[in-house]
Write a protein that holds these residues in place. Structure first.
Motif, PDB file in Angstrom:
ATOM      1  N   GLU A 233      33.426  19.278 -17.902  1.00  0.00           N
ATOM      2  CA  GLU A 233      32.370  19.877 -18.738  1.00  0.00           C
ATOM      3  C   GLU A 233      32.607  19.667 -20.227  1.00  0.00           C
ATOM      4  OE1 GLU A 233      32.427  23.897 -17.334  1.00  0.00           O
ATOM      5  OE2 GLU A 233      31.021  23.474 -15.686  1.00  0.00           O
ATOM      6  N   ARG A 234      33.823  19.229 -20.585  1.00  0.00           N
ATOM      7  CA  ARG A 234      34.171  19.155 -22.009  1.00  0.00           C
ATOM      8  C   ARG A 234      34.442  17.749 -22.542  1.00  0.00           C
ATOM      9  NH1 ARG A 234      35.143  23.834 -19.892  1.00  0.00           N
ATOM     10  NH2 ARG A 234      34.944  25.726 -21.144  1.00  0.00           N
ATOM     11  N   VAL A 235      34.461  16.754 -21.669  1.00  0.00           N
ATOM     12  CA  VAL A 235      34.663  15.384 -22.161  1.00  0.00           C
ATOM     13  C   VAL A 235      33.542  14.489 -21.639  1.00  0.00           C
ATOM     14  CG1 VAL A 235      37.175  15.632 -22.300  1.00  0.00           C
ATOM     15  CG2 VAL A 235      36.161  14.584 -20.289  1.00  0.00           C
ATOM     16  N   GLU A 236      33.347  13.359 -22.321  1.00  0.00           N
ATOM     17  CA  GLU A 236      32.221  12.499 -21.931  1.00  0.00           C
ATOM     18  C   GLU A 236      32.562  11.525 -20.804  1.00  0.00           C
ATOM     19  OE1 GLU A 236      32.579   8.958 -25.273  1.00  0.00           O
ATOM     20  OE2 GLU A 236      31.612  10.839 -25.843  1.00  0.00           O
ATOM     21  N   TYR A 237      33.859  11.385 -20.498  1.00  0.00           N
ATOM     22  CA  TYR A 237      34.247  10.420 -19.467  1.00  0.00           C
ATOM     23  C   TYR A 237      34.082  11.026 -18.060  1.00  0.00           C
ATOM     24  CZ  TYR A 237      36.592   8.329 -23.523  1.00  0.00           C
ATOM     25  OH  TYR A 237      36.867   7.796 -24.749  1.00  0.00           O
ATOM     26  N   PRO A 238      33.633  10.218 -17.092  1.00  0.00           N
ATOM     27  CA  PRO A 238      33.566  10.719 -15.712  1.00  0.00           C
ATOM     28  C   PRO A 238      34.967  11.082 -15.194  1.00  0.00           C
ATOM     29  CG  PRO A 238      32.302   8.682 -15.955  1.00  0.00           C
ATOM     30  CD  PRO A 238      33.094   8.848 -17.218  1.00  0.00           C
ATOM     31  N   ILE A 239      35.008  12.087 -14.326  1.00  0.00           N
ATOM     32  CA  ILE A 239      36.282  12.564 -13.784  1.00  0.00           C
ATOM     33  C   ILE A 239      36.348  12.236 -12.291  1.00  0.00           C
ATOM     34  CG2 ILE A 239      37.728  14.612 -13.367  1.00  0.00           C
ATOM     35  CD1 ILE A 239      37.430  13.876 -16.360  1.00  0.00           C
ATOM     36  N   ALA A 240      37.489  11.673 -11.875  1.00  0.00           N
ATOM     37  CA  ALA A 240      37.687  11.325 -10.458  1.00  0.00           C
ATOM     38  C   ALA A 240      38.804  12.177  -9.871  1.00  0.00           C
ATOM     39  CB  ALA A 240      38.042   9.845 -10.330  1.00  0.00           C
ATOM     40  N   ALA A 241      38.625  12.601  -8.623  1.00  0.00           N
ATOM     41  CA  ALA A 241      39.685  13.334  -7.912  1.00  0.00           C
ATOM     42  C   ALA A 241      40.441  12.368  -7.017  1.00  0.00           C
ATOM     43  CB  ALA A 241      39.079  14.439  -7.065  1.00  0.00           C
ATOM     44  N   ASP A 242      41.771  12.435  -7.063  1.00  0.00           N
ATOM     45  CA  ASP A 242      42.579  11.674  -6.115  1.00  0.00           C
ATOM     46  C   ASP A 242      43.463  12.655  -5.337  1.00  0.00           C
ATOM     47  OD1 ASP A 242      44.178  10.018  -4.685  1.00  0.00           O
ATOM     48  OD2 ASP A 242      45.040   8.922  -6.362  1.00  0.00           O
ATOM     49  N   GLU A 243      44.555  13.113  -5.952  1.00  0.00           N
ATOM     50  CA  GLU A 243      45.443  14.051  -5.270  1.00  0.00           C
ATOM     51  C   GLU A 243      44.682  15.283  -4.764  1.00  0.00           C
ATOM     52  OE1 GLU A 243      46.226  12.269  -7.877  1.00  0.00           O
ATOM     53  OE2 GLU A 243      48.340  11.698  -7.871  1.00  0.00           O
ATOM     54  N   SER A 244      43.646  15.717  -5.500  1.00  0.00           N
ATOM     55  CA  SER A 244      42.913  16.937  -5.123  1.00  0.00           C
ATOM     56  C   SER A 244      42.087  16.784  -3.851  1.00  0.00           C
ATOM     57  CB  SER A 244      41.949  17.349  -6.253  1.00  0.00           C
ATOM     58  OG  SER A 244      42.653  17.862  -7.347  1.00  0.00           O
ATOM     59  N   VAL A 245      41.751  15.544  -3.490  1.00  0.00           N
ATOM     60  CA  VAL A 245      40.895  15.384  -2.304  1.00  0.00           C
ATOM     61  C   VAL A 245      41.686  14.747  -1.163  1.00  0.00           C
ATOM     62  CG1 VAL A 245      39.794  13.261  -3.216  1.00  0.00           C
ATOM     63  CG2 VAL A 245      38.679  14.538  -1.404  1.00  0.00           C
ATOM     64  N   GLN A 246      42.132  15.615  -0.261  1.00  0.00           N
ATOM     65  CA  GLN A 246      42.947  15.166   0.860  1.00  0.00           C
ATOM     66  C   GLN A 246      42.114  15.062   2.140  1.00  0.00           C
ATOM     67  OE1 GLN A 246      46.513  14.709   0.872  1.00  0.00           O
ATOM     68  NE2 GLN A 246      46.491  14.873  -1.345  1.00  0.00           N
ATOM     69  N   ASN A 247      41.037  15.838   2.201  1.00  0.00           N
ATOM     70  CA  ASN A 247      40.263  15.906   3.447  1.00  0.00           C
ATOM     71  C   ASN A 247      38.847  16.394   3.131  1.00  0.00           C
ATOM     72  OD1 ASN A 247      40.474  18.719   2.993  1.00  0.00           O
ATOM     73  ND2 ASN A 247      42.465  18.714   4.017  1.00  0.00           N
ATOM     74  N   ALA A 248      38.063  16.565   4.175  1.00  0.00           N
ATOM     75  CA  ALA A 248      36.664  16.960   3.986  1.00  0.00           C
ATOM     76  C   ALA A 248      36.545  18.351   3.362  1.00  0.00           C
ATOM     77  CB  ALA A 248      35.931  16.913   5.329  1.00  0.00           C
ATOM     78  N   GLU A 249      37.467  19.249   3.680  1.00  0.00           N
ATOM     79  CA  GLU A 249      37.406  20.613   3.118  1.00  0.00           C
ATOM     80  C   GLU A 249      37.594  20.564   1.604  1.00  0.00           C
ATOM     81  OE1 GLU A 249      39.171  19.821   5.941  1.00  0.00           O
ATOM     82  OE2 GLU A 249      37.673  20.779   7.215  1.00  0.00           O
ATOM     83  N   ASP A 250      38.577  19.786   1.159  1.00  0.00           N
ATOM     84  CA  ASP A 250      38.785  19.618  -0.287  1.00  0.00           C
ATOM     85  C   ASP A 250      37.539  19.019  -0.928  1.00  0.00           C
ATOM     86  OD1 ASP A 250      41.428  20.459  -0.109  1.00  0.00           O
ATOM     87  OD2 ASP A 250      42.217  18.418   0.080  1.00  0.00           O
ATOM     88  N   ALA A 251      36.996  18.004  -0.274  1.00  0.00           N
ATOM     89  CA  ALA A 251      35.830  17.314  -0.831  1.00  0.00           C
ATOM     90  C   ALA A 251      34.683  18.292  -1.014  1.00  0.00           C
ATOM     91  CB  ALA A 251      35.415  16.162   0.084  1.00  0.00           C
ATOM     92  N   LEU A 252      34.436  19.114   0.003  1.00  0.00           N
ATOM     93  CA  LEU A 252      33.331  20.077  -0.063  1.00  0.00           C
ATOM     94  C   LEU A 252      33.550  21.068  -1.214  1.00  0.00           C
ATOM     95  CD1 LEU A 252      30.704  20.929   1.259  1.00  0.00           C
ATOM     96  CD2 LEU A 252      32.000  22.429   2.778  1.00  0.00           C
TER      97      LEU A 252
END
Ligand SMILES: [Mg+2]
Length: 374
Positions: A233-252
């Motif tokens: 919400e505070r920077v103009e660059y898109p943010i990607a999740a790697d370590e944070s998304v391990q499975n479908a539950e994380d993704a949701l």
């Protein structure tokens, strides 16, 4: 067709150059290779690249899980019943990369049985993908020299590992931005290394210098989903999740919270191709972009599977350089980018003509640890 034998190997693959990220340094990669055999004479390969900080498992535990739990489960199984195999595996272990090894090996058996490439089996309409090339955390001189070298070789997307020292991160990124031509874009990967405050400081300074950052991967800690949104919400660059998304539950959780713009899918995190579909379909429902990634240590076996998945589902971004960051692969005569998964910089390319057949394993780097045959 049924599975009537298997072999489990341990392979030691050297990195092309020492590779440092915020969480550690890698010079050699120890991985596990699975070879599945069928009554019809087909051979399918898969591999496990366990990384404790990412997949929550280590090599010894993963080897034990494969040898004692998962591989015996496959005795007599029909490779076309992969959903059932996954349900059985999930009821017995959470070891993600071990399940990935089985999933990819079984997919490769299916492709061989059907006489098609894995990408065709998955329905991919293309056989090439542009990839970035990754630079680990190193000196300013080495960073600039490598980036220049990769640009001159033809790469236009360069992934820069950051996250150890915020001031130095800014210095490196600004220097690269000034030194390389405007057509080069940078992908930053902090591997959980920054606090929220540090991430904000670094990225705002990069913005002030108008750095050409395509996106920023995993700026904050794995479990700090709220922090990902805070940065987004505070920077103009898109943010990607790697370590944070391990499975479908994380993704949701990430998608419902509007925490990210991009999800980085890695087969070692999802437990293979079939479970990855759940994450991809969720992401698409939320209009989230997708990136295919991999772990250093993955050979052409996993990178080919990852490329096939990305091609079949039209991922927006690809980080398909894991095997080319290695000095050599597990197969005899197959060096980085010279096996079935080729390299025409900046693209990874592969053939759609029939199923792949790998040459023999390189005995000096690949050791048999367990086998069974009926
Ligand atoms: Mg990453």
């Amino acid at each position: 067709m049924f599975i009537n034998g298997y072999r489990l190997y341990r392979a030691t693959l050297g990195c092309l150059r020492p590779f440092r990220i915020a969480t550690g340094l890698q010079e050699n990669c120890e991985i596990l290779l699975v070879e599945l055999l069928t009554d019809t004479g087909h051979v399918g390969y898969g591999e496990a690249v366990p990384i404790p900080l990412l997949t929550d498992e280590n090599l010894v535990g993963c080897e034990w899980t494969l040898q004692e739990v998962l591989l015996p489960l496959l005795q007599g199984k029909d490779p076309w019943c992969l959903r059932e195999i996954h349900n059985d595996m999930l009821s017995l272990t959470r070891s993600k990369s071990a399940r990935c090894a089985i999933d990819v090996a079984v997919h490769n058996l299916q492709a061989q049985c059907a006489g098609v490439s894995l990408s065709r089996l998955l329905g991919a309409p293309r056989t090439r993908y542009e990839t970035n090339y990754s630079i680990g955390i190193c000196s300013l001189e080495e960073t600039v020299s490598l980036a220049r070298q990769f640009y001159e070789a033809g790469y236009h997307k360069i992934k820069i590992k950051v996250g150890l020292e915020p001031d130095y991160d800014v210095e490196r990124v600004v220097k690269l931005n000034e030194t390389l031509p405007a057509e080069v874009q940078f992908r930053l990967d902090a591997n959980c290394g920054w606090t929220r405050h540090q991430a904000l400081q670094v990225l705002r300074r990069c913005q002030e210098h108008r750095c050409r950052i395509e996106f920023v991967e995993q700026p904050v800690a794995r479990e700090d989903f709220e922090g990902m949104r805070f940065i987004r919400e505070r920077v103009e660059y898109p943010i990607a999740a790697d370590e944070s998304v391990q499975n479908a539950e994380d993704a949701l959780h990430l998608l419902e919270g509007r925490c990210v713009d991009i999800l980085n899918i890695k087969l070692m995190k999802t437990g293979g191709l079939l479970p990855a579909l759940k994450v991809v379909h969720l992401a698409r429902a939320f209009r989230c972009q997708m990136m295919i990634g991999g772990m250093v240590g993955e050979s052409e076996i996993s990178v080919m599977a990852a490329a096939s998945l990305a091609a079949s589902l039209d991922f927006e971004y690809a980080d398909l350089d894991a095997d080319i960051l290695l000095r050599e692969g597990p197969f005899e005569g197959h060096g980085a980018g010279t096996g079935h998964l080729g390299l025409e910089v900046p693209h990874r390319v592969w053939s759609d003509e029939g199923a792949v057949k790998y040459p023999g394993l390189a005995s000096e780097r690949v050791k048999l640890v367990h086998e069974w045959h009926c």
